[in-house]
Structure formats: C-alpha cells, structure tokens
Motif scaffolding. Sequence first.
Motif, mmCIF file in Angstrom:
data_model
loop_
_atom_site.group_PDB
_atom_site.id
_atom_site.type_symbol
_atom_site.label_atom_id
_atom_site.label_comp_id
_atom_site.label_asym_id
_atom_site.label_seq_id
_atom_site.Cartn_x
_atom_site.Cartn_y
_atom_site.Cartn_z
ATOM 1 N N VAL A 179 -1.340 19.027 15.315
ATOM 2 C CA VAL A 179 -0.999 17.677 15.782
ATOM 3 C C VAL A 179 -1.167 17.607 17.292
ATOM 4 O O VAL A 179 -1.692 16.628 17.830
ATOM 5 N N ASP A 180 -0.744 18.650 18.007
ATOM 6 C CA ASP A 180 -0.899 18.693 19.456
ATOM 7 C C ASP A 180 -2.379 18.682 19.840
ATOM 8 O O ASP A 180 -2.776 18.003 20.790
ATOM 9 N N ASN A 181 -3.205 19.428 19.115
ATOM 10 C CA ASN A 181 -4.639 19.428 19.390
ATOM 11 C C ASN A 181 -5.239 18.038 19.169
ATOM 12 O O ASN A 181 -6.066 17.575 19.960
ATOM 13 N N ALA A 182 -4.832 17.367 18.098
ATOM 14 C CA ALA A 182 -5.310 16.010 17.819
ATOM 15 C C ALA A 182 -4.866 15.055 18.932
ATOM 16 O O ALA A 182 -5.632 14.184 19.357
ATOM 17 N N TYR A 183 -3.651 15.228 19.400
ATOM 18 C CA TYR A 183 -3.130 14.413 20.501
ATOM 19 C C TYR A 183 -3.974 14.616 21.759
ATOM 20 O O TYR A 183 -4.359 13.648 22.424
ATOM 21 N N GLN A 184 -4.260 15.871 22.098
ATOM 22 C CA GLN A 184 -5.063 16.173 23.294
ATOM 23 C C GLN A 184 -6.456 15.552 23.199
ATOM 24 O O GLN A 184 -6.970 15.007 24.178
ATOM 25 N N GLN A 185 -7.073 15.615 22.013
ATOM 26 C CA GLN A 185 -8.390 15.013 21.822
ATOM 27 C C GLN A 185 -8.318 13.496 21.986
ATOM 28 O O GLN A 185 -9.223 12.877 22.550
ATOM 29 N N THR A 186 -7.242 12.891 21.491
ATOM 30 C CA THR A 186 -7.074 11.441 21.604
ATOM 31 C C THR A 186 -6.940 11.035 23.065
ATOM 32 O O THR A 186 -7.556 10.051 23.495
ATOM 33 N N VAL A 187 -6.149 11.768 23.840
ATOM 34 C CA VAL A 187 -5.973 11.458 25.264
ATOM 35 C C VAL A 187 -7.324 11.533 25.972
ATOM 36 O O VAL A 187 -7.663 10.651 26.784
ATOM 37 N N ARG A 188 -8.115 12.552 25.655
ATOM 38 C CA ARG A 188 -9.432 12.707 26.264
ATOM 39 C C ARG A 188 -10.343 11.533 25.900
ATOM 40 O O ARG A 188 -11.037 10.985 26.753
ATOM 41 N N GLU A 189 -10.328 11.139 24.625
ATOM 42 C CA GLU A 189 -11.199 10.057 24.180
ATOM 43 C C GLU A 189 -10.783 8.713 24.778
ATOM 44 O O GLU A 189 -11.635 7.902 25.137
ATOM 45 N N THR A 214 -7.283 -0.095 30.710
ATOM 46 C CA THR A 214 -6.308 -0.870 29.927
ATOM 47 C C THR A 214 -4.898 -0.321 30.069
ATOM 48 O O THR A 214 -3.958 -0.933 29.578
ATOM 49 N N ASN A 215 -4.760 0.821 30.692
ATOM 50 C CA ASN A 215 -3.462 1.491 30.837
ATOM 51 C C ASN A 215 -2.859 1.867 29.494
ATOM 52 O O ASN A 215 -1.633 1.944 29.355
ATOM 53 N N ALA A 216 -3.692 2.093 28.491
ATOM 54 C CA ALA A 216 -3.210 2.570 27.190
ATOM 55 C C ALA A 216 -2.920 4.056 27.316
ATOM 56 O O ALA A 216 -3.663 4.793 27.972
ATOM 57 N N SER A 217 -1.825 4.488 26.713
ATOM 58 C CA SER A 217 -1.471 5.910 26.795
ATOM 59 C C SER A 217 -0.834 6.372 25.492
ATOM 60 O O SER A 217 -0.326 5.578 24.711
ATOM 61 N N VAL A 218 -0.884 7.690 25.309
ATOM 62 C CA VAL A 218 -0.292 8.330 24.137
ATOM 63 C C VAL A 218 0.564 9.480 24.635
ATOM 64 O O VAL A 218 0.152 10.225 25.526
ATOM 65 N N GLU A 219 1.772 9.617 24.060
ATOM 66 C CA GLU A 219 2.658 10.729 24.406
ATOM 67 C C GLU A 219 3.116 11.404 23.122
ATOM 68 O O GLU A 219 3.433 10.727 22.147
ATOM 69 N N PHE A 220 3.139 12.728 23.147
ATOM 70 C CA PHE A 220 3.579 13.499 21.984
ATOM 71 C C PHE A 220 4.761 14.355 22.393
ATOM 72 O O PHE A 220 4.699 15.108 23.361
ATOM 73 N N ASN A 229 -5.521 8.434 14.453
ATOM 74 C CA ASN A 229 -5.572 8.761 13.029
ATOM 75 C C ASN A 229 -6.845 9.489 12.638
ATOM 76 O O ASN A 229 -6.858 10.231 11.658
ATOM 77 N N SER A 230 -7.929 9.293 13.384
ATOM 78 C CA SER A 230 -9.184 9.961 13.028
ATOM 79 C C SER A 230 -9.156 11.453 13.367
ATOM 80 O O SER A 230 -9.842 12.248 12.728
ATOM 81 N N LYS A 231 -8.357 11.845 14.322
ATOM 82 C CA LYS A 231 -8.326 13.251 14.762
ATOM 83 C C LYS A 231 -7.620 14.190 13.787
ATOM 84 O O LYS A 231 -8.141 15.259 13.483
ATOM 85 N N PRO A 232 -6.436 13.856 13.266
ATOM 86 C CA PRO A 232 -5.771 14.784 12.336
ATOM 87 C C PRO A 232 -6.547 14.994 11.028
ATOM 88 O O PRO A 232 -6.478 16.062 10.441
ATOM 89 N N ILE A 233 -7.274 13.973 10.587
ATOM 90 C CA ILE A 233 -8.047 14.114 9.347
ATOM 91 C C ILE A 233 -9.033 15.261 9.479
ATOM 92 O O ILE A 233 -9.188 16.076 8.565
ATOM 93 N N LYS A 234 -9.692 15.336 10.646
ATOM 94 C CA LYS A 234 -10.673 16.402 10.871
ATOM 95 C C LYS A 234 -10.007 17.778 10.937
ATOM 96 O O LYS A 234 -10.662 18.792 10.775
ATOM 97 N N ARG A 235 -8.703 17.801 11.178
ATOM 98 C CA ARG A 235 -7.964 19.061 11.303
ATOM 99 C C ARG A 235 -7.158 19.390 10.058
ATOM 100 O O ARG A 235 -6.325 20.277 10.069
ATOM 101 N N GLY A 236 -7.378 18.635 8.977
ATOM 102 C CA GLY A 236 -6.724 18.951 7.709
ATOM 103 C C GLY A 236 -5.292 18.454 7.586
ATOM 104 O O GLY A 236 -4.537 18.928 6.741
ATOM 105 N N ILE A 237 -4.898 17.491 8.425
ATOM 106 C CA ILE A 237 -3.549 16.929 8.357
ATOM 107 C C ILE A 237 -3.641 15.582 7.653
ATOM 108 O O ILE A 237 -4.460 14.740 8.014
ATOM 109 N N ASP A 238 -2.801 15.378 6.668
ATOM 110 C CA ASP A 238 -2.787 14.136 5.911
ATOM 111 C C ASP A 238 -2.238 13.007 6.777
ATOM 112 O O ASP A 238 -1.291 13.197 7.539
#
Length: 165
Positions: free
Chosen positions: A18-28, A38-44, A69-78
């Motif tokens: 989940v942390d890896n998916a979060y990091q990828q989302t922040v980068r994207e 847009t000042n959109a942000s994500v915090e985990f 939601n697209s990131k965890p799917i690639k990492r096997g998280i439902d």
Amino acid sequence: MAKDSSFDVVSEVDLQEVDNAYQQTVREISQRYDLKGTNASVEFSKPERTITVSAPADFVSKQVIDILNSKPIKRGIDLTAVSWGSPQAATGGSVRVIGRLVEGIDQPTAKKINKDIKDSKAKVKVAIEGDRLRVFSASKDALQGVIALLRSKDYGQPLQFTNYR
C-alpha cells in the motif's frame, strides 16, 4: 479418528505494498499535466491505516482516487481493501476524502460467512476466533469446496486463506 485438516479465513493488507502504491500515486500526481498546479495531495498514515486525498474540487479528488486505485491492483491488492468515505468540505473550498484500510473480519461479516458455509451443507466445522475464522474438516476436498464457495461470494472485503494444514 482421522486428524482434521484446517485453514484460516483472514482479511489482511500488505502495508508495504500500500505504501509503494501511495508513493507511485504521489509521483504520478506531480507529473500529470492535468493535475499540475491543482494542489491535489495524498497522505498515507500507516499507524492509523488511512489514506487522505485533498483536492480543490470533488472532480479532482475523484481523479486522484482513480489514480490511487489503479496502483494497488498492479500490486495484487484488492480494491475492496480500501473503504472510501464521502467527500468532506475542507478549508479554502477544497475537498477531503478519507479512505480506511479494511483489515480483520468484523463480527457481522464473520457470522455471515459462517452462515453461508453452514447453508452449503459442507461437512466442516467453523470457529470464529477474533478477527479470523478457522474451518476444520476431516476431508481436504470439503475444505477446497468451502474455499471455492467463499471466493465466489462478495463480502465487501478481500479474503485470504492461510494456514492450510
């Protein structure tokens, strides 16, 4: 009497994935042209097991959640492992959406799973042990049937089958 075989029904989430998916989302978010500025942000928060999306508008928050939601799917998280709340108004006209990681099987869901297993007439015994269920049977085929039954149903959270002995 033959020794009973068993397995556990659990609902767990790999926090590192989940942390890896979060990091990828922040980068994207920082690289996407439509989200720049847009000042959109994500915090985990690992201890609280929450993901917080802050955005200037509801539309932008939905875009960020779609990316997330697209990131965890690639990492096997439902995807059912994250329960998203409704958008809340935040300061400055922005929107905040909080998602909670679903871990452990709560009592109503455990009772529903137990009832579904009993209704299937499988020759198994079920014991609810805190936030997990243990299923016993002398027949490994009966246990495999129960696993197939539970995989075919939707309980609103991901289920894993561990400790198969």
